[in-house]
Write an enzyme that holds these catalytic residues in place. Structure first.
Site, PDB file in Angstrom:
ATOM      1  N   ASP A  29       0.856  -1.193   0.000  1.00 49.84           N
ATOM      2  CA  ASP A  29       0.000   0.000   0.000  1.00 49.84           C
ATOM      3  C   ASP A  29       0.893   1.246   0.000  1.00 49.84           C
ATOM      4  OD1 ASP A  29      -3.216   0.535   1.014  1.00 49.84           O
ATOM      5  OD2 ASP A  29      -1.794   2.206   1.074  1.00 49.84           O
ATOM      6  N   HIS A  99      -9.970  -5.293  -3.553  1.00 48.64           N
ATOM      7  CA  HIS A  99      -8.654  -5.524  -2.948  1.00 48.64           C
ATOM      8  C   HIS A  99      -8.834  -5.972  -1.510  1.00 48.64           C
ATOM      9  CE1 HIS A  99      -9.738  -1.266  -2.527  1.00 48.64           C
ATOM     10  NE2 HIS A  99      -9.119  -1.292  -1.358  1.00 48.64           N
TER      11      HIS A  99
HETATM   12  P1  5GP Z   1      -9.885   1.339   0.192  1.00 50.45           P
HETATM   13  O1  5GP Z   1     -10.277   2.524   1.025  1.00 50.45           O
HETATM   14  O2  5GP Z   1     -10.436   1.468  -1.202  1.00 50.45           O
HETATM   15  O3  5GP Z   1     -10.220   0.030   0.837  1.00 50.45           O
HETATM   16  O4  5GP Z   1      -8.312   1.347   0.131  1.00 50.45           O
HETATM   17  C1  5GP Z   1      -7.580   1.827  -0.942  1.00 50.45           C
HETATM   18  C2  5GP Z   1      -6.118   1.704  -0.569  1.00 50.45           C
HETATM   19  O5  5GP Z   1      -5.350   1.879  -1.746  1.00 50.45           O
HETATM   20  C3  5GP Z   1      -5.635   2.755   0.444  1.00 50.45           C
HETATM   21  O6  5GP Z   1      -5.061   2.087   1.570  1.00 50.45           O
HETATM   22  C4  5GP Z   1      -4.597   3.557  -0.346  1.00 50.45           C
HETATM   23  O7  5GP Z   1      -3.497   3.951   0.441  1.00 50.45           O
HETATM   24  C5  5GP Z   1      -4.187   2.593  -1.447  1.00 50.45           C
HETATM   25  N1  5GP Z   1      -3.789   3.222  -2.686  1.00 50.45           N
HETATM   26  C6  5GP Z   1      -4.461   4.186  -3.379  1.00 50.45           C
HETATM   27  N2  5GP Z   1      -3.811   4.525  -4.498  1.00 50.45           N
HETATM   28  C7  5GP Z   1      -2.695   3.737  -4.542  1.00 50.45           C
HETATM   29  C8  5GP Z   1      -1.627   3.626  -5.472  1.00 50.45           C
HETATM   30  O8  5GP Z   1      -1.561   4.311  -6.498  1.00 50.45           O
HETATM   31  N3  5GP Z   1      -0.662   2.704  -5.194  1.00 50.45           N
HETATM   32  C9  5GP Z   1      -0.691   1.934  -4.065  1.00 50.45           C
HETATM   33  N4  5GP Z   1       0.309   1.058  -3.885  1.00 50.45           N
HETATM   34  N5  5GP Z   1      -1.701   2.016  -3.166  1.00 50.45           N
HETATM   35  C10 5GP Z   1      -2.685   2.910  -3.397  1.00 50.45           C
END
Ligand code: 5GP
Ligand code: ZN
Length: 119
Positions: A29, A99
């Protein structure tokens, strides 16, 4: 297709890949909430667990087995970790590509969401 995790899966956007197979890619992440914070994703676009179809059972199995392999590679299999998937609006999902968050490397307490707490 501008989905960020599709672009990561196609290697158009840089990430630190922890594990990969035919169906799944797992990467660190970008904003880790713990010492270990890995996202396990299907390579094909699936919006969330709510969108996973009955005929995608092999993909569902691959995702869970990838979690175990990620934990082994990050050496957190014995100490333990939390597995989280935020689904939709009430789940606080921000990236609309399925994810699984693997969070560990330290005690994660009663943390309910990957970003911590309920808010
Ligand atoms: P959600 O809130 O959708 O469950 O989590 C999305 C996750 O994706 C967050 O923890 C955020 O830090 C991560 N994230 C968002 N954009 C990117 C990216 O471009 N690269 C990586 N490695 N992680 C990302
Ligand atoms: Zn996608």
């Amino acid at each position: 297709m501008s989905c960020i995790f599709c672009r990561i899966a196609r290697r158009e956007v840089e990430s630190t890949v922890v594990y990969e197979d035919d169906r799944v890619i797992a990467f660190d992440d970008v904003a880790p909430q713990a010492k270990v914070h890995v996202l396990v994703c299907p390579k094909e676009h699936v919006t969330s667990l709510a969108h996973l179809r009955d005929d995608q059972e092999p993909l569902a199995a691959s995702l869970l087995l990838a979690v175990r392999r990620v934990a082994e590679r990050k050496q957190i299999a014995n100490s333990g970790y939390r597995l989280i998937s935020n689904v939709g609006e009430h789940g606080g999902q921000e990236v609309l590509h399925l994810h699984l968050h693997v969070v560990g490397g330290q005690p994660v307490g009663r943390m309910l969401a990957a970003r911590g707490g309920l808010g």
